[in-house]
Design a protein around this motif. Sequence first.
Motif, PDB file in Angstrom:
ATOM      1  N   ASP A  34      11.526  -5.268  -0.916  1.00 34.88           N
ATOM      2  CA  ASP A  34      11.578  -6.548  -0.554  1.00 34.88           C
ATOM      3  C   ASP A  34      10.108  -7.665  -0.645  1.00 34.88           C
ATOM      4  O   ASP A  34       9.800  -8.701  -0.858  1.00 34.88           O
ATOM      5  CB  ASP A  34      12.509  -7.396   0.838  1.00 34.88           C
ATOM      6  CG  ASP A  34      14.429  -7.062   0.155  1.00 34.88           C
ATOM      7  OD1 ASP A  34      14.556  -7.247  -0.510  1.00 34.88           O
ATOM      8  OD2 ASP A  34      14.630  -6.402   1.471  1.00 34.88           O
ATOM      9  N   THR A  35       8.875  -6.851  -0.441  1.00 41.69           N
ATOM     10  CA  THR A  35       7.984  -7.295   0.355  1.00 41.69           C
ATOM     11  C   THR A  35       6.337  -6.694  -0.857  1.00 41.69           C
ATOM     12  O   THR A  35       5.894  -7.692  -1.304  1.00 41.69           O
ATOM     13  CB  THR A  35       7.140  -6.781   1.771  1.00 41.69           C
ATOM     14  OG1 THR A  35       7.499  -5.770   1.850  1.00 41.69           O
ATOM     15  CG2 THR A  35       8.074  -7.723   2.342  1.00 41.69           C
ATOM     16  N   ARG A  36       6.694  -5.504  -1.613  1.00 45.37           N
ATOM     17  CA  ARG A  36       5.689  -5.075  -2.355  1.00 45.37           C
ATOM     18  C   ARG A  36       5.506  -5.899  -3.560  1.00 45.37           C
ATOM     19  O   ARG A  36       6.646  -6.047  -4.012  1.00 45.37           O
ATOM     20  CB  ARG A  36       5.556  -3.430  -2.218  1.00 45.37           C
ATOM     21  CG  ARG A  36       5.369  -2.804  -0.753  1.00 45.37           C
ATOM     22  CD  ARG A  36       5.240  -1.840  -1.059  1.00 45.37           C
ATOM     23  NE  ARG A  36       4.901  -1.346   0.509  1.00 45.37           N
ATOM     24  CZ  ARG A  36       4.556   0.121   0.505  1.00 45.37           C
ATOM     25  NH1 ARG A  36       4.536   0.857  -0.373  1.00 45.37           N
ATOM     26  NH2 ARG A  36       4.684   0.503   1.650  1.00 45.37           N
ATOM     27  N   THR A  37       4.289  -6.165  -4.588  1.00 43.89           N
ATOM     28  CA  THR A  37       4.176  -6.167  -5.229  1.00 43.89           C
ATOM     29  C   THR A  37       3.168  -5.711  -6.144  1.00 43.89           C
ATOM     30  O   THR A  37       2.470  -4.308  -5.602  1.00 43.89           O
ATOM     31  CB  THR A  37       3.359  -7.263  -5.043  1.00 43.89           C
ATOM     32  OG1 THR A  37       2.076  -7.391  -4.443  1.00 43.89           O
ATOM     33  CG2 THR A  37       4.204  -8.797  -4.489  1.00 43.89           C
ATOM     34  N   ALA A  38       2.843  -5.802  -7.712  1.00 46.56           N
ATOM     35  CA  ALA A  38       1.933  -4.901  -7.733  1.00 46.56           C
ATOM     36  C   ALA A  38       0.740  -4.487  -7.252  1.00 46.56           C
ATOM     37  O   ALA A  38      -0.257  -3.645  -7.168  1.00 46.56           O
ATOM     38  CB  ALA A  38       1.952  -5.397  -9.590  1.00 46.56           C
ATOM     39  N   GLU A  39      -0.066  -5.529  -6.319  1.00 47.70           N
ATOM     40  CA  GLU A  39      -1.203  -5.785  -5.894  1.00 47.70           C
ATOM     41  C   GLU A  39      -1.215  -5.059  -4.657  1.00 47.70           C
ATOM     42  O   GLU A  39      -2.398  -4.523  -4.490  1.00 47.70           O
ATOM     43  CB  GLU A  39      -1.447  -7.350  -6.030  1.00 47.70           C
ATOM     44  CG  GLU A  39      -1.977  -8.190  -6.734  1.00 47.70           C
ATOM     45  CD  GLU A  39      -0.541  -8.708  -7.609  1.00 47.70           C
ATOM     46  OE1 GLU A  39       0.551  -9.022  -6.894  1.00 47.70           O
ATOM     47  OE2 GLU A  39      -0.734  -8.581  -9.594  1.00 47.70           O
ATOM     48  N   SER A  43       2.358   2.883  -2.409  1.00 45.20           N
ATOM     49  CA  SER A  43       2.944   3.802  -2.602  1.00 45.20           C
ATOM     50  C   SER A  43       3.281   4.345  -3.435  1.00 45.20           C
ATOM     51  O   SER A  43       2.997   5.418  -4.511  1.00 45.20           O
ATOM     52  CB  SER A  43       4.357   3.853  -2.095  1.00 45.20           C
ATOM     53  OG  SER A  43       5.101   2.731  -1.875  1.00 45.20           O
ATOM     54  N   GLY A  44       3.234   3.020  -4.582  1.00 42.85           N
ATOM     55  CA  GLY A  44       3.789   3.623  -6.123  1.00 42.85           C
ATOM     56  C   GLY A  44       2.056   4.149  -6.448  1.00 42.85           C
ATOM     57  O   GLY A  44       2.004   4.838  -7.689  1.00 42.85           O
ATOM     58  N   ASP A  45       1.247   3.685  -6.202  1.00 38.08           N
ATOM     59  CA  ASP A  45      -0.585   4.322  -6.666  1.00 38.08           C
ATOM     60  C   ASP A  45      -0.310   5.182  -6.405  1.00 38.08           C
ATOM     61  O   ASP A  45      -1.040   6.376  -7.049  1.00 38.08           O
ATOM     62  CB  ASP A  45      -1.328   3.256  -5.710  1.00 38.08           C
ATOM     63  CG  ASP A  45      -1.040   1.780  -6.602  1.00 38.08           C
ATOM     64  OD1 ASP A  45      -0.622   1.520  -7.079  1.00 38.08           O
ATOM     65  OD2 ASP A  45      -2.006   0.603  -5.326  1.00 38.08           O
ATOM     66  N   VAL A  46       0.047   5.940  -4.946  1.00 40.99           N
ATOM     67  CA  VAL A  46       0.122   7.207  -4.424  1.00 40.99           C
ATOM     68  C   VAL A  46       0.585   8.335  -5.967  1.00 40.99           C
ATOM     69  O   VAL A  46      -0.571   9.098  -5.906  1.00 40.99           O
ATOM     70  CB  VAL A  46       0.157   7.572  -3.162  1.00 40.99           C
ATOM     71  CG1 VAL A  46       0.591   9.032  -3.172  1.00 40.99           C
ATOM     72  CG2 VAL A  46      -0.689   6.637  -2.385  1.00 40.99           C
ATOM     73  N   LEU A  47       1.580   7.611  -5.707  1.00 43.99           N
ATOM     74  CA  LEU A  47       2.467   8.339  -6.705  1.00 43.99           C
ATOM     75  C   LEU A  47       1.643   8.902  -7.949  1.00 43.99           C
ATOM     76  O   LEU A  47       2.026   9.739  -8.881  1.00 43.99           O
ATOM     77  CB  LEU A  47       3.747   8.006  -6.715  1.00 43.99           C
ATOM     78  CG  LEU A  47       4.682   8.583  -5.285  1.00 43.99           C
ATOM     79  CD1 LEU A  47       6.080   7.538  -5.769  1.00 43.99           C
ATOM     80  CD2 LEU A  47       5.141  10.133  -5.570  1.00 43.99           C
TER      81      LEU A  47
END
Length: 187
Positions: A34-39, A43-47
């Motif tokens: 509910d809080t993460r954005t592309a910026e 964790s998405g960046d790590v993967l």
Amino acid sequence: MPLTDTDRAYIGAGRIHEDRPFKSVNIAILTVSDTRTAENDTSGDVLARRITEAGHHLAARDIVRDDVEHIRGAIRTWIASGDVDVIITTGGTGITGRDVTPEAVEPMFDKRIEGFSTIFHMVSFQTVGLSTLQSRALAGLIDGVFVFCLPGSNGACKDGWDKVIRWQLDSRHGPCNMVELMPRLKE
């Protein structure tokens, strides 16, 4: 690509047959938050970084709210595209009221991969101790696509990828791996 000593330590009881060809697979990342954005989707960046460094193709990436229908919608879209072999979700596997990734994904499974949760908790315990009890990490198959649901912390994504998923998605891993099963998943 050559293996490092760290890689060799994570392979566990298996081994890499360097004489076998490496087969890149198409992997999508779904961040549930509910809080993460592309910026700030660390964790998405790590993967994403680890997936491409391992030689795989990042087929898609998205962020959805902690909402059952949003999660299912993204997964259904990627599976229907036919362009994704594996989906890795990050986030929403905890035990608070907003954590609904297992409730969203598990009913979609054609088959659950029971051993993934067990192995994930074993490697997670080495990093975070008993805090691993707060995770409901899971994996399964949906219409021939592997789906792995990881917690949203960077450490959990590192453990899940580095110590478990990476090796099962390496076509050179033995005695067996999930890539060699892909052509037969819809039999």
